[in-house]
Design a protein around this motif. Structure first.
Motif, PDB file in Angstrom:
ATOM      1  N   LYS A  69       0.833  -1.198   0.000  1.00  0.00           N
ATOM      2  CA  LYS A  69       0.000   0.000   0.000  1.00  0.00           C
ATOM      3  C   LYS A  69       0.869   1.251   0.000  1.00  0.00           C
ATOM      4  N   GLN A  70       0.310   2.339  -0.566  1.00  0.00           N
ATOM      5  CA  GLN A  70       1.080   3.575  -0.686  1.00  0.00           C
ATOM      6  C   GLN A  70       0.144   4.773  -0.787  1.00  0.00           C
ATOM      7  N   ASP A  71       0.420   5.819  -0.008  1.00  0.00           N
ATOM      8  CA  ASP A  71      -0.248   7.111  -0.160  1.00  0.00           C
ATOM      9  C   ASP A  71       0.673   8.036  -0.938  1.00  0.00           C
ATOM     10  N   TYR A  72       0.071   8.945  -1.733  1.00  0.00           N
ATOM     11  CA  TYR A  72       0.855   9.794  -2.619  1.00  0.00           C
ATOM     12  C   TYR A  72       0.710  11.264  -2.253  1.00  0.00           C
ATOM     13  N   ASP A  73       1.709  12.028  -2.622  1.00  0.00           N
ATOM     14  CA  ASP A  73       1.737  13.465  -2.441  1.00  0.00           C
ATOM     15  C   ASP A  73       1.624  14.129  -3.823  1.00  0.00           C
ATOM     16  N   PRO A  74       0.619  14.985  -4.096  1.00  0.00           N
ATOM     17  CA  PRO A  74      -0.237  15.651  -3.106  1.00  0.00           C
ATOM     18  C   PRO A  74      -1.476  14.868  -2.707  1.00  0.00           C
ATOM     19  N   GLN A  75      -1.937  13.888  -3.521  1.00  0.00           N
ATOM     20  CA  GLN A  75      -3.130  13.135  -3.134  1.00  0.00           C
ATOM     21  C   GLN A  75      -3.165  11.810  -3.874  1.00  0.00           C
ATOM     22  N   GLY A  76      -4.038  10.922  -3.397  1.00  0.00           N
ATOM     23  CA  GLY A  76      -4.199   9.617  -4.036  1.00  0.00           C
ATOM     24  C   GLY A  76      -3.551   8.502  -3.234  1.00  0.00           C
ATOM     25  N   ALA A  77      -3.968   7.289  -3.527  1.00  0.00           N
ATOM     26  CA  ALA A  77      -3.437   6.123  -2.822  1.00  0.00           C
ATOM     27  C   ALA A  77      -3.548   4.889  -3.707  1.00  0.00           C
ATOM     28  N   SER A  78      -2.725   3.893  -3.426  1.00  0.00           N
ATOM     29  CA  SER A  78      -2.767   2.617  -4.134  1.00  0.00           C
ATOM     30  C   SER A  78      -2.624   1.488  -3.121  1.00  0.00           C
ATOM     31  N   VAL A  79      -3.380   0.416  -3.357  1.00  0.00           N
ATOM     32  CA  VAL A  79      -3.281  -0.777  -2.518  1.00  0.00           C
ATOM     33  C   VAL A  79      -3.330  -1.992  -3.430  1.00  0.00           C
ATOM     34  N   THR A  80      -2.449  -2.961  -3.194  1.00  0.00           N
ATOM     35  CA  THR A  80      -2.428  -4.203  -3.970  1.00  0.00           C
ATOM     36  C   THR A  80      -2.409  -5.397  -3.021  1.00  0.00           C
ATOM     37  N   PHE A  81      -3.332  -6.338  -3.240  1.00  0.00           N
ATOM     38  CA  PHE A  81      -3.397  -7.585  -2.484  1.00  0.00           C
ATOM     39  C   PHE A  81      -3.002  -8.723  -3.416  1.00  0.00           C
ATOM     40  N   LEU A  82      -2.091  -9.568  -3.013  1.00  0.00           N
ATOM     41  CA  LEU A  82      -1.866 -10.846  -3.683  1.00  0.00           C
ATOM     42  C   LEU A  82      -2.646 -11.889  -2.901  1.00  0.00           C
TER      43      LEU A  82
END
Length: 256
Positions: A69-82
């Motif tokens: 998982k990762q939050d981004y600057d200035p906004q947004g996020a990503s999550v990956t499940f295996l």
């Protein structure tokens, strides 16, 4: 889908369910736009999304192998499940002289994109979700949960089944469950809130559905503003701007 087929040997049926979900808001001033982006970014950060996806994987009976998982600057996020099918953990075993292999690794990915356009005074929050499963797992049962987890004005969904398996008699099976439309797997009370249309290619086991919210209650689209404080003419203008944005996203083209 509750009646499982008796299979033999290799099963590489892959079921992919992809979502684009859009939440639209009217934010006129730069402060309103900034506050809206900060709000949705905090509501749907990587930790919150991880919680939503953890429940999703539990609903489809999958085992989580790893999370990124990762939050981004200035906004947004990503999550990956295996993930893997917990009922047939990845294995290779010998049956007489035959080797039977289960390739059951799958994944769930989520990406968020909060953004705004100063000239249109429209802020949009987009969520992309991709659920790819192998073998017996199917993601269709999670539709109501996913739609309820994100407040969405426009939803586009793509579902495709690829690959094949065989039954015990050796006959190839290119899809292992009945489906005529993605809408068949969405609660009717949810569907009643949207205008929905399908574009399906049955010969390719490909299904596409898009949904547009029917009613616009300004209270839900004005960030930190009471619509009763606005003149009637201005409320009508804002409603028109919101509907225009939604129709163009729903249609996939500029129509105004």
């Amino acid at each position: 889908m509750e009646n499982k087929l008796k299979l033999y040997g290799f099963n590489n049926l892959t079921k992919s369910l992809s979502f684009n979900l859009y939440d639209v808001c009217y934010a006129k001033t730069s402060r309103e736009q900034k506050n809206y982006i900060e709000y949705v970014d905090s509501q749907y950060n990587s930790d919150r999304i991880t919680g939503i996806m953890s429940e999703l994987t539990a609903q489809i009976g999958a085992k989580v192998i790893s999370i990124s998982k990762q939050d981004y600057d200035p906004q947004g996020a990503s999550v990956t499940f295996l993930i893997s099918d917990d009922s047939i953990a990845a294995q290779t075993r010998r049956r007489g002289e035959d080797i039977v292999a289960h390739l059951d690794k799958s994944h769930v990915t989520v990406h968020t994109y909060p953004e705004y356009h100063p000239e249109t005074c429209i802020a949009t929050f987009r969520v992309d979700i991709d659920v790819a499963t192998c073998g017996e797992i199917t993601p269709l049962s999670t539709l109501d949960y996913l739609i309820a987890s994100f407040s969405s004005d426009i939803i586009t969904m793509d579902y495709r089944v690829r690959g094949f398996t065989r039954n015990v008699a050796g006959k190839k099976i290119f899809i292992d469950h009945r489906i005529t439309s993605i809408q068949d797997y969405i609660d009717k009370r949810t569907l009643s809130k949207y205008d929905a249309m399908d574009i399906n290619v049955y010969q390719a086991n490909t299904f596409h559905t898009k949904m547009l919210i029917k009613d616009i209650d300004l209270q839900n689209y004005l960030f930190q503003i009471d619509p009763n404080d606005l003149p009637k003419k201005q409320r009508a203008k804002i409603s028109s701007s919101l509907r225009r944005e939604m129709l163009e996203i729903f249609s996939g083209k500029n129509i105004y």
